[in-house]
Motif scaffolding. Sequence first.
Motif, PDB file in Angstrom:
ATOM      1  N   LEU A  66       0.897  -2.016  -6.362  1.00  9.34           N
ATOM      2  CA  LEU A  66      -0.309  -1.870  -7.079  1.00  9.34           C
ATOM      3  C   LEU A  66      -1.008  -2.718  -7.596  1.00  9.34           C
ATOM      4  CD1 LEU A  66       1.098   1.428  -8.609  1.00  9.34           C
ATOM      5  CD2 LEU A  66      -0.860   1.359  -7.046  1.00  9.34           C
ATOM      6  N   ASN A  67      -0.346  -4.087  -8.062  1.00 11.80           N
ATOM      7  CA  ASN A  67      -0.989  -4.729  -8.813  1.00 11.80           C
ATOM      8  C   ASN A  67      -1.398  -6.000  -7.993  1.00 11.80           C
ATOM      9  OD1 ASN A  67      -1.398  -5.980 -11.695  1.00 11.80           O
ATOM     10  ND2 ASN A  67       0.355  -7.417 -11.049  1.00 11.80           N
ATOM     11  N   ARG A  68      -1.595  -5.815  -6.704  1.00 13.39           N
ATOM     12  CA  ARG A  68      -1.974  -6.769  -5.851  1.00 13.39           C
ATOM     13  C   ARG A  68      -3.426  -6.175  -5.078  1.00 13.39           C
ATOM     14  NH1 ARG A  68       3.467  -8.109  -3.972  1.00 13.39           N
ATOM     15  NH2 ARG A  68       4.326  -9.821  -4.917  1.00 13.39           N
ATOM     16  N   PHE A  69      -4.466  -7.038  -5.233  1.00 18.59           N
ATOM     17  CA  PHE A  69      -5.616  -6.426  -4.773  1.00 18.59           C
ATOM     18  C   PHE A  69      -6.066  -7.427  -3.815  1.00 18.59           C
ATOM     19  CE2 PHE A  69     -10.029  -4.900  -4.568  1.00 18.59           C
ATOM     20  CZ  PHE A  69      -9.642  -3.365  -5.217  1.00 18.59           C
ATOM     21  N   GLY A  93      -2.862  -0.676   2.506  1.00 18.06           N
ATOM     22  CA  GLY A  93      -1.274  -0.621   2.498  1.00 18.06           C
ATOM     23  C   GLY A  93      -0.836   0.751   2.234  1.00 18.06           C
ATOM     24  N   LYS A  94       0.324   0.755   1.465  1.00 17.49           N
ATOM     25  CA  LYS A  94       1.049   1.791   0.940  1.00 17.49           C
ATOM     26  C   LYS A  94       0.232   2.477  -0.031  1.00 17.49           C
ATOM     27  CE  LYS A  94       5.455   3.715  -1.295  1.00 17.49           C
ATOM     28  NZ  LYS A  94       6.690   3.567  -1.500  1.00 17.49           N
ATOM     29  N   PHE A  95      -0.726   1.896  -0.702  1.00 17.96           N
ATOM     30  CA  PHE A  95      -1.624   2.197  -1.764  1.00 17.96           C
ATOM     31  C   PHE A  95      -3.031   1.634  -1.339  1.00 17.96           C
ATOM     32  CE2 PHE A  95       2.320   1.825  -4.098  1.00 17.96           C
ATOM     33  CZ  PHE A  95       2.603   3.090  -4.441  1.00 17.96           C
ATOM     34  N   ASN A  96      -4.035   2.457  -1.366  1.00 20.66           N
ATOM     35  CA  ASN A  96      -5.354   2.063  -1.040  1.00 20.66           C
ATOM     36  C   ASN A  96      -6.024   1.647  -2.113  1.00 20.66           C
ATOM     37  OD1 ASN A  96      -6.883   4.154  -2.410  1.00 20.66           O
ATOM     38  ND2 ASN A  96      -6.425   5.589  -0.720  1.00 20.66           N
ATOM     39  N   ALA A  97      -7.179   1.091  -2.046  1.00 20.84           N
ATOM     40  CA  ALA A  97      -7.807   0.444  -3.174  1.00 20.84           C
ATOM     41  C   ALA A  97      -8.286   1.376  -4.353  1.00 20.84           C
ATOM     42  CB  ALA A  97      -9.180  -0.362  -2.756  1.00 20.84           C
ATOM     43  N   GLY A  98      -8.660   2.587  -3.886  1.00 21.86           N
ATOM     44  CA  GLY A  98      -9.014   3.529  -4.842  1.00 21.86           C
ATOM     45  C   GLY A  98      -7.648   4.017  -5.583  1.00 21.86           C
ATOM     46  N   GLN A  99      -6.592   4.013  -5.053  1.00 18.37           N
ATOM     47  CA  GLN A  99      -5.392   4.076  -5.994  1.00 18.37           C
ATOM     48  C   GLN A  99      -4.946   3.145  -6.926  1.00 18.37           C
ATOM     49  OE1 GLN A  99      -3.057   5.263  -2.207  1.00 18.37           O
ATOM     50  NE2 GLN A  99      -2.997   7.408  -2.549  1.00 18.37           N
ATOM     51  N   LYS A 100      -5.109   2.135  -6.422  1.00 16.57           N
ATOM     52  CA  LYS A 100      -4.865   0.876  -7.316  1.00 16.57           C
ATOM     53  C   LYS A 100      -5.981   0.839  -8.465  1.00 16.57           C
ATOM     54  CE  LYS A 100      -3.216  -2.032  -3.558  1.00 16.57           C
ATOM     55  NZ  LYS A 100      -3.283  -3.468  -2.818  1.00 16.57           N
ATOM     56  N   LEU A 101      -7.155   1.054  -8.263  1.00 14.69           N
ATOM     57  CA  LEU A 101      -7.997   1.004  -9.359  1.00 14.69           C
ATOM     58  C   LEU A 101      -7.597   2.067 -10.383  1.00 14.69           C
ATOM     59  CD1 LEU A 101     -11.300   0.194  -7.210  1.00 14.69           C
ATOM     60  CD2 LEU A 101     -10.112  -1.210  -8.906  1.00 14.69           C
ATOM     61  N   TYR A 102      -7.438   3.368  -9.812  1.00 11.71           N
ATOM     62  CA  TYR A 102      -6.928   4.646 -10.416  1.00 11.71           C
ATOM     63  C   TYR A 102      -5.873   4.258 -11.420  1.00 11.71           C
ATOM     64  CZ  TYR A 102      -5.376   9.125 -12.124  1.00 11.71           C
ATOM     65  OH  TYR A 102      -4.846  10.062 -13.029  1.00 11.71           O
ATOM     66  N   ALA A 103      -4.879   3.549 -10.774  1.00  8.26           N
ATOM     67  CA  ALA A 103      -3.590   3.290 -11.522  1.00  8.26           C
ATOM     68  C   ALA A 103      -3.769   2.447 -12.544  1.00  8.26           C
ATOM     69  CB  ALA A 103      -2.576   2.786 -10.478  1.00  8.26           C
ATOM     70  N   GLY A 104      -4.573   1.130 -12.330  1.00 11.08           N
ATOM     71  CA  GLY A 104      -4.698   0.130 -13.396  1.00 11.08           C
ATOM     72  C   GLY A 104      -5.693   0.795 -14.620  1.00 11.08           C
ATOM     73  N   TRP A 105      -6.837   1.721 -14.053  1.00  5.93           N
ATOM     74  CA  TRP A 105      -7.597   2.218 -15.247  1.00  5.93           C
ATOM     75  C   TRP A 105      -6.757   3.194 -16.106  1.00  5.93           C
ATOM     76  CZ3 TRP A 105      -9.198   7.015 -16.850  1.00  5.93           C
ATOM     77  CH2 TRP A 105     -10.187   7.168 -17.759  1.00  5.93           C
ATOM     78  N   ILE A 106      -5.804   3.955 -15.381  1.00  6.02           N
ATOM     79  CA  ILE A 106      -5.271   5.173 -16.460  1.00  6.02           C
ATOM     80  C   ILE A 106      -4.324   4.718 -17.158  1.00  6.02           C
ATOM     81  CG2 ILE A 106      -3.343   5.567 -14.643  1.00  6.02           C
ATOM     82  CD1 ILE A 106      -5.708   8.337 -16.540  1.00  6.02           C
TER      83      ILE A 106
END
Length: 202
Positions: A66-69, A93-106
């Motif tokens: 999640l921490n790698r873009f 990858g296992k997480f798409n860019a939208g999921q990574k952005l959401y996880a960081g924002w939340i």
Amino acid sequence: MVHRVTGYLMLLCLVTAACLYLGPLAQLVGRRHLMVTVHEWSGITLPVPFLLGLLSPAFRADLRRLNRFAVYDRQWLRAVRRRRTSPEARPAGKFNAGQKLYAGWIAGAVLVMMFTGLLMWFMGLLPFISRTSAILVHDILAWAITFVVLGHLRKAFEDPEARLGMRTGHVSLSWAQRHHSRWLREEREGDAAADAVDRRMT
């Protein structure tokens, strides 16, 4: 389990906040002191599932993902803007860019909510920050979180196989190819490498 428990705590926070903030709902539910207590403690325990999850190597591996873009995440975002839907156009990858952005924002939003909530709970904590300022930030961010979480839930309900994967840990190969093609390739390459090592050892 971390996702599920965190989700329940977040929903509890949002529901009790609505019972405190919206007049008609507050009158309907009553028991304001109970709502305040549940809201405070569900908010203060929100990081607990995350902290317990750090004991799991699999969870820590997911956090690193999640921490790698990566470059392909930018490709995914461009494909979303251009409404392209093929796996080649939306490599993930296992997480798409939208999921990574959401996880960081939340994650950031929860920290700010906890900080402002503690300021309201213990008014003398930082006397140079007024209670009014803390309430303003807390309320505005609460509305933002509500809309973002509703969007997150809408996307989840549109994808039953993703929900099945969250519950069971398994998804079909066809779903993985459509939505997380790069992750599927990485898993296959990892399995092939493990098989090669096993053959060498035998």
